[in-house]
Design a protein around this motif. Sequence first.
Motif, PDB file in Angstrom:
ATOM      1  N   THR A 275       0.800  -1.227   0.000  1.00  0.00           N
ATOM      2  CA  THR A 275       0.000   0.000   0.000  1.00  0.00           C
ATOM      3  C   THR A 275       0.831   1.275   0.000  1.00  0.00           C
ATOM      4  O   THR A 275       0.500   2.230  -0.682  1.00  0.00           O
ATOM      5  N   ILE A 276       1.894   1.288   0.769  1.00  0.00           N
ATOM      6  CA  ILE A 276       2.676   2.526   0.877  1.00  0.00           C
ATOM      7  C   ILE A 276       3.750   2.575  -0.210  1.00  0.00           C
ATOM      8  O   ILE A 276       3.923   3.580  -0.885  1.00  0.00           O
ATOM      9  N   GLN A 277       4.443   1.451  -0.406  1.00  0.00           N
ATOM     10  CA  GLN A 277       5.509   1.447  -1.420  1.00  0.00           C
ATOM     11  C   GLN A 277       4.979   1.126  -2.818  1.00  0.00           C
ATOM     12  O   GLN A 277       5.680   1.340  -3.810  1.00  0.00           O
ATOM     13  N   GLY A 278       3.773   0.582  -2.864  1.00  0.00           N
ATOM     14  CA  GLY A 278       3.139   0.318  -4.163  1.00  0.00           C
ATOM     15  C   GLY A 278       3.772  -0.803  -4.986  1.00  0.00           C
ATOM     16  O   GLY A 278       3.752  -0.775  -6.211  1.00  0.00           O
ATOM     17  N   PHE A 279       4.300  -1.834  -4.312  1.00  0.00           N
ATOM     18  CA  PHE A 279       4.840  -2.974  -5.045  1.00  0.00           C
ATOM     19  C   PHE A 279       3.713  -3.785  -5.690  1.00  0.00           C
ATOM     20  O   PHE A 279       2.600  -3.824  -5.163  1.00  0.00           O
ATOM     21  N   GLU A 280       4.039  -4.451  -6.793  1.00  0.00           N
ATOM     22  CA  GLU A 280       3.069  -5.356  -7.419  1.00  0.00           C
ATOM     23  C   GLU A 280       2.915  -6.605  -6.550  1.00  0.00           C
ATOM     24  O   GLU A 280       3.879  -7.047  -5.910  1.00  0.00           O
ATOM     25  N   THR A 281       1.696  -7.171  -6.580  1.00  0.00           N
ATOM     26  CA  THR A 281       1.428  -8.396  -5.811  1.00  0.00           C
ATOM     27  C   THR A 281       2.473  -9.473  -6.115  1.00  0.00           C
ATOM     28  O   THR A 281       3.031 -10.103  -5.218  1.00  0.00           O
ATOM     29  N   GLU A 282       2.729  -9.656  -7.415  1.00  0.00           N
ATOM     30  CA  GLU A 282       3.656 -10.707  -7.847  1.00  0.00           C
ATOM     31  C   GLU A 282       5.063 -10.513  -7.251  1.00  0.00           C
ATOM     32  O   GLU A 282       5.708 -11.471  -6.819  1.00  0.00           O
ATOM     33  N   GLU A 283       5.472  -9.266  -7.214  1.00  0.00           N
ATOM     34  CA  GLU A 283       6.810  -8.960  -6.711  1.00  0.00           C
ATOM     35  C   GLU A 283       6.916  -9.283  -5.207  1.00  0.00           C
ATOM     36  O   GLU A 283       7.897  -9.872  -4.754  1.00  0.00           O
ATOM     37  N   ILE A 284       5.879  -8.888  -4.451  1.00  0.00           N
ATOM     38  CA  ILE A 284       5.903  -9.152  -3.007  1.00  0.00           C
ATOM     39  C   ILE A 284       5.915 -10.663  -2.758  1.00  0.00           C
ATOM     40  O   ILE A 284       6.663 -11.160  -1.923  1.00  0.00           O
ATOM     41  N   CYS A 285       5.075 -11.384  -3.504  1.00  0.00           N
ATOM     42  CA  CYS A 285       4.999 -12.835  -3.317  1.00  0.00           C
ATOM     43  C   CYS A 285       6.353 -13.476  -3.582  1.00  0.00           C
ATOM     44  O   CYS A 285       6.779 -14.367  -2.856  1.00  0.00           O
ATOM     45  N   LYS A 286       7.029 -12.990  -4.616  1.00  0.00           N
ATOM     46  CA  LYS A 286       8.336 -13.542  -4.967  1.00  0.00           C
ATOM     47  C   LYS A 286       9.369 -13.197  -3.887  1.00  0.00           C
ATOM     48  O   LYS A 286      10.123 -14.047  -3.439  1.00  0.00           O
TER      49      LYS A 286
END
Lengths: 189, 86
Positions: A147-158
């Motif tokens: 939410t704050i840094q705006g990473f993509e879902t896929e990136e966080i999961c990885k």
Amino acid sequence: MAETTKHILVPEKWVQSYSDYLYNYTITRVNNHDLAKDLVQETFFAGLKSMKNFQGKASERTWLISILKRKIIDHYRKINSKKGKAEVRMNFYNDGEREGEWIEERVPNSWSSDTDKDIENKELKSTLEKCIDNLPEKYSMVFRMKTIQGFETEEICKELDITPSNLWVIIHRARTQLRKCMEDNWFNN
Amino acid sequence: MSKFFISCDEATTICDKNQYGEATLFDKVKLSFHFMRCKVCKVYTKHNNLLSKIFGNYAKDHCQKQHCLSNDDKEKIEIEVSKKLK
């Protein structure tokens, strides 16, 4: 045959050249100065230990980042396994006839000041900051990244080695807790 | 038809995904159906939309910051690293 550059490691210059880059990378994910600093230092130590495995294919910085990523996953696993601590209480019945329905006392109240004119307010921001800080660390880490840094879902999961459905459960719980915290400390205050 | 009826638990999860633009069209249809019979989730969604605005505003201030280590911190790390280098 094209000649590729072979990178070399110069550990004497690591701190000077990469500590800010690694620190910035870490702090946007863990949001804690001391922890970020320790992870950067541990990355350098681990780098020194495995220097002999460096093949020169990637740049020094890329190689150090790949070590740091591992350190961040290890940290996430550690906080994720602390069961029971500050677990978010859920809003819905999770079995029986009423499974999936709101538990009465968790039903959202209407907010006395649910206006969006005031979102620039400094106190509102500091209330939110406190509410985010009160989240269990495993939730706040994913929430901030998404939410704050705006990473993509896929990136966080990885990066954290979790599944998308895992991620959405965490986001849902984090947002639920934040909603309650903002309700108690801001909207109905 | 039962595919269209979802629980409040599912509805709020879809609502959360929607805050990040990641709910599918089918998800959104299910959510609209749910709103027809559930006022509570409608309130939840209203709050959630407002919170997203607040989060977004907070994020704007936060993401532009470039974080650096202080010289003092760097020196300490430098000392530790050079100990290991010897």
